[in-house]
Design an enzyme around this catalytic site. Structure first.
Site, PDB file in Angstrom:
ATOM      1  N   SER A  95       0.804  -1.226   0.000  1.00  0.00           N
ATOM      2  CA  SER A  95       0.000   0.000   0.000  1.00  0.00           C
ATOM      3  C   SER A  95       0.832   1.270   0.000  1.00  0.00           C
ATOM      4  O   SER A  95       0.320   2.340  -0.346  1.00  0.00           O
ATOM      5  CB  SER A  95      -0.942   0.014   1.200  1.00  0.00           C
ATOM      6  OG  SER A  95      -0.209  -0.144   2.405  1.00  0.00           O
TER       7      SER A  95
ATOM      8  N   ASP B 240      -3.155   7.533   8.598  1.00  0.00           N
ATOM      9  CA  ASP B 240      -4.222   6.641   9.062  1.00  0.00           C
ATOM     10  C   ASP B 240      -3.713   5.532   9.982  1.00  0.00           C
ATOM     11  O   ASP B 240      -4.302   4.464  10.045  1.00  0.00           O
ATOM     12  CB  ASP B 240      -4.978   6.030   7.871  1.00  0.00           C
ATOM     13  CG  ASP B 240      -4.080   5.171   6.992  1.00  0.00           C
ATOM     14  OD1 ASP B 240      -2.898   4.972   7.350  1.00  0.00           O
ATOM     15  OD2 ASP B 240      -4.546   4.684   5.948  1.00  0.00           O
TER      16      ASP B 240
ATOM     17  N   HIS C 169      -0.132   4.560   7.299  1.00  0.00           N
ATOM     18  CA  HIS C 169       0.430   5.242   6.129  1.00  0.00           C
ATOM     19  C   HIS C 169       0.699   6.708   6.445  1.00  0.00           C
ATOM     20  O   HIS C 169       0.104   7.266   7.366  1.00  0.00           O
ATOM     21  CB  HIS C 169      -0.536   5.125   4.938  1.00  0.00           C
ATOM     22  CG  HIS C 169      -0.974   3.716   4.670  1.00  0.00           C
ATOM     23  ND1 HIS C 169      -2.153   3.211   5.172  1.00  0.00           N
ATOM     24  CD2 HIS C 169      -0.380   2.714   3.976  1.00  0.00           C
ATOM     25  CE1 HIS C 169      -2.277   1.945   4.784  1.00  0.00           C
ATOM     26  NE2 HIS C 169      -1.211   1.615   4.083  1.00  0.00           N
TER      27      HIS C 169
END
Length: 382
Positions: A44, A332, A335
């Site tokens: 991600s 978050d 990240h």
């Protein structure tokens, strides 16, 4: 008339001179390239929309919803941040377009780059982790699956074998970040730490094997990131919270978790050094994510008005975003914000956090001077 000995000496000197020129040219070509594209693998931290493309429309990931993407794109793009990622800043620096996601992207042009990174991806195969009792049903797109997707797609990406080899040779190949989720998932499950440590050499070997396979296909330049300092993560500061102050460093991070991340980076560096010796004409660059973020933890005021590196969380689905994410590093809990990714990219491209550092001497001045116009706080070169 020259003596035979003199003629022989002249011939040897000429041969040495020509070989020196050849080696110099070869090294110059190896270490400074005008990259024509970016090929990306990872999770991600580099996903530009692949997880959305692979997801059920009725069960989309958080990155498909606001406030993700609000800062730069002004709408969600599948990036796990409020804006651009490190891969985006690298593309901008090189004068290339943003790298499109491969999965589920029907009309994109992959001429200047292709991205196989998927949110939640692991380096190790999903089946291997399940056998060890690490069964988090997020995605089964491992590094091996991504690499196989790339190989299967080559005929449509570049045509003939010679064209494909040329494309791979002239690409900057991003190997992640990948491997973080191999540790995150068992940490979430509270697996014993010694058991998690056993995964580190397996992850490192998997990354190394993928690099070697790409080298055999023509790869010449690789950027291989290390891990984040996990002990500074909001997620782990909450889940492994303890009253024992000895477990924390002076910045409030969990020492044992940061030591784990540092150990993984050290093992990866040793492996990359082995690859450099095996492939001296391939440029394999380590991106020191660990120390970039650790420095932001230790000296937050030096790079902006950051209260702390992972101190607050704003981007989780359903939560209201802060007024100014550019003042923070954590987005978050897993990240970073665009502001943090921008600083990280600069630290890798122009600063001291690429080992060995990039050589941009052959690039035109317009490219070499790009990428920093919107950076208020720069990394120092010491």
């Amino acid at each position: 008339m020259a003596s035979p000995d003199c003629a022989h000496l002249t011939k040897k000197l000429l041969s040495f001179f020509l070989s020196t020129i050849f080696i110099t040219i070869a090294n110059s070509e190896t270490h400074c390239r005008n990259f024509k594209s970016i090929i990306s693998f990872g999770d991600s931290t580099a996903d530009t929309g692949n997880l959305i493309g692979l997801s059920d429309p009725d069960n989309l990931p958080a990155a498909a919803f606001p406030p993700y993407g609000e800062t730069f794109f002004h709408h969600p793009t599948g990036r796990f941040s409020n804006g651009r990622l490190i891969i985006d800043f690298i593309a901008e620096f090189l004068g290339l377009p943003f790298v499109p996601p491969f999965y589920g992207c029907q009309n994109a042009s992959f001429e200047k780059g292709v991205n196989f990174a998927v949110g939640g991806a692991t380096a190790l195969e999903h089946s291997f982790l399940v056998e060890r009792g690490i069964n988090i049903d997020f995605t089964n797109v491992s590094l091996g699956v991504q690499l196989q997707s790339f190989k299967d797609a080559l005929p449509s990406l570049c045509g003939s074998p010679s064209d494909c080899r040329d494309m791979i040779e002239n690409a900057l190949i991003l190997m992640g970040e990948i491997g973080g989720n191999d540790y995150n998932y068992p940490l979430f499950l509270r697996k014993p730490i010694p058991e998690i440590r056993e995964l580190v050499p397996l992850v490192v070997t998997t990354i190394s094997s993928a690099i070697m396979e790409l080298i055999s296909m023509g790869g010449k330049t690789f950027l291989v990131p290390g891990q984040f300092p996990l002990g500074c993560s909001t997620t782990y500061l909450q889940s492994y919270k303890t009253s024992n102050t000895e477990d924390y460093d002076s910045t409030g991070c969990l020492k044992w978790l940061n030591e784990f991340g540092k150990n993984q980076g050290d093992q990866l560096l040793v492996e990359l050094n082995k690859l450099r010796k095996l492939y001296p004409h391939v440029n394999i660059i380590y991106a020191d994510y660990y120390n970039i973020l650790l420095r932001l933890t230790q000296e937050p005021a030096k790079y902006g008005s950051y209260a702390s590196i992972f101190g607050r969380t704003f981007g989780l689905k359903g939560l209201k975003c802060c007024n100014d994410p550019s003042k923070y590093v954590d987005w978050d809990s897993a990240h970073m914000t665009e502001a943090a990714y921008r600083l990280m990219a600069e630290g890798i491209l122009k600063g001291p956090y690429a080992i060995p550092p990039f050589d941009w001497s052959c690039l035109n001045p317009g490219i070499k001077n790009s990428g920093s116009s919107d950076t208020e706080h720069s990394f120092m070169y010491n």
